[in-house]
Design an enzyme around this catalytic site. Sequence first.
Site, PDB file in Angstrom:
ATOM      1  N   VAL A 156       0.874  -1.180   0.000  1.00  0.00           N
ATOM      2  CA  VAL A 156       0.000   0.000   0.000  1.00  0.00           C
ATOM      3  C   VAL A 156       0.906   1.224   0.000  1.00  0.00           C
ATOM      4  O   VAL A 156       1.813   1.331   0.831  1.00  0.00           O
ATOM      5  CB  VAL A 156      -0.907   0.041   1.243  1.00  0.00           C
ATOM      6  CG1 VAL A 156      -1.735   1.324   1.259  1.00  0.00           C
ATOM      7  CG2 VAL A 156      -1.812  -1.179   1.295  1.00  0.00           C
ATOM      8  N   PHE A 157       0.639   2.157  -0.918  1.00  0.00           N
ATOM      9  CA  PHE A 157       1.408   3.394  -1.005  1.00  0.00           C
ATOM     10  C   PHE A 157       0.657   4.510  -0.299  1.00  0.00           C
ATOM     11  O   PHE A 157      -0.506   4.780  -0.581  1.00  0.00           O
ATOM     12  CB  PHE A 157       1.630   3.771  -2.478  1.00  0.00           C
ATOM     13  CG  PHE A 157       2.383   5.064  -2.662  1.00  0.00           C
ATOM     14  CD1 PHE A 157       3.739   5.130  -2.366  1.00  0.00           C
ATOM     15  CD2 PHE A 157       1.747   6.202  -3.120  1.00  0.00           C
ATOM     16  CE1 PHE A 157       4.448   6.318  -2.532  1.00  0.00           C
ATOM     17  CE2 PHE A 157       2.438   7.389  -3.295  1.00  0.00           C
ATOM     18  CZ  PHE A 157       3.791   7.457  -3.003  1.00  0.00           C
ATOM     19  N   GLY A 158       1.336   5.153   0.653  1.00  0.00           N
ATOM     20  CA  GLY A 158       0.770   6.295   1.364  1.00  0.00           C
ATOM     21  C   GLY A 158       1.498   7.569   0.980  1.00  0.00           C
ATOM     22  O   GLY A 158       2.733   7.591   0.925  1.00  0.00           O
ATOM     23  N   TYR A 159       0.748   8.619   0.716  1.00  0.00           N
ATOM     24  CA  TYR A 159       1.339   9.889   0.290  1.00  0.00           C
ATOM     25  C   TYR A 159       0.821  11.062   1.112  1.00  0.00           C
ATOM     26  O   TYR A 159       1.272  12.186   0.947  1.00  0.00           O
ATOM     27  CB  TYR A 159       1.056  10.128  -1.201  1.00  0.00           C
ATOM     28  CG  TYR A 159      -0.427  10.102  -1.516  1.00  0.00           C
ATOM     29  CD1 TYR A 159      -1.196  11.264  -1.445  1.00  0.00           C
ATOM     30  CD2 TYR A 159      -1.070   8.917  -1.844  1.00  0.00           C
ATOM     31  CE1 TYR A 159      -2.545  11.233  -1.699  1.00  0.00           C
ATOM     32  CE2 TYR A 159      -2.420   8.874  -2.094  1.00  0.00           C
ATOM     33  CZ  TYR A 159      -3.163  10.038  -2.033  1.00  0.00           C
ATOM     34  OH  TYR A 159      -4.517   9.996  -2.271  1.00  0.00           O
ATOM     35  N   GLY A 160      -0.127  10.803   1.997  1.00  0.00           N
ATOM     36  CA  GLY A 160      -0.714  11.830   2.864  1.00  0.00           C
ATOM     37  C   GLY A 160      -0.637  11.362   4.307  1.00  0.00           C
ATOM     38  O   GLY A 160       0.439  11.022   4.802  1.00  0.00           O
ATOM     39  N   SER A 161      -1.788  11.294   4.956  1.00  0.00           N
ATOM     40  CA  SER A 161      -1.794  10.925   6.373  1.00  0.00           C
ATOM     41  C   SER A 161      -1.314   9.494   6.618  1.00  0.00           C
ATOM     42  O   SER A 161      -0.891   9.170   7.725  1.00  0.00           O
ATOM     43  CB  SER A 161      -3.185  11.127   6.978  1.00  0.00           C
ATOM     44  OG  SER A 161      -4.132  10.264   6.366  1.00  0.00           O
ATOM     45  N   GLU A 164     -10.439   5.572   4.556  1.00  0.00           N
ATOM     46  CA  GLU A 164     -10.318   6.361   3.332  1.00  0.00           C
ATOM     47  C   GLU A 164     -11.646   6.425   2.562  1.00  0.00           C
ATOM     48  O   GLU A 164     -11.657   6.563   1.348  1.00  0.00           O
ATOM     49  CB  GLU A 164      -9.215   5.758   2.453  1.00  0.00           C
ATOM     50  CG  GLU A 164      -7.872   5.652   3.132  1.00  0.00           C
ATOM     51  CD  GLU A 164      -7.279   7.006   3.514  1.00  0.00           C
ATOM     52  OE1 GLU A 164      -7.410   7.961   2.730  1.00  0.00           O
ATOM     53  OE2 GLU A 164      -6.696   7.105   4.608  1.00  0.00           O
TER      54      GLU A 164
END
Length: 172
Positions: free
Chosen positions: A5-10, A81
């Site tokens: 899983v790619f996270g770019y915010g919180s 989300e």
Amino acid sequence: MHHWVFGYGSLIWRVDFPHHERRRADVRGWARRFWQGSHDHRGTPDAPGRVVTLVEEADAVCVGAAYRVDEAVFEHLDHREKNGYERVPVTMRLSPTNGAPGDDTVDGVTYIASPGNVAFLGPAHIDDMVAQIARSRGPSGSNRDYLFQLAAALNDLGVKDCHVDALIERLR
């Protein structure tokens, strides 16, 4: 079975889910933008905050964090989300660990709030975005804290993000 899983915010700084591994990673062709409304975390239905989503941009590279998780984690992440975000397949490049040479490229997913979802706000003048972020607050706290925590997490990863930096500079 494990998934990336790619996270770019919180998801970079508020890691409230179990994972087997966390790596710095990037996705190509996507840019981080404060274009998604937050009615459920950093704002309210009457006064939404602004949070990040990814928008397609040919030459962009978005750096964030990748997590190797079990399938069961998606029940939590899908709920977290839920306000306009959908799971989207992406190919990410993982940064090397322990000084190992080369990069690993893996397939995984990320959560993107695309134009057309009910909470999408889209682009706006930077002063308007900053004003909205400065005044918005929701069940998860103030919108400005979200921006500051994201900026700090990106700094910890050694990431320069012109969009986030411009918002921070104007907010201060």
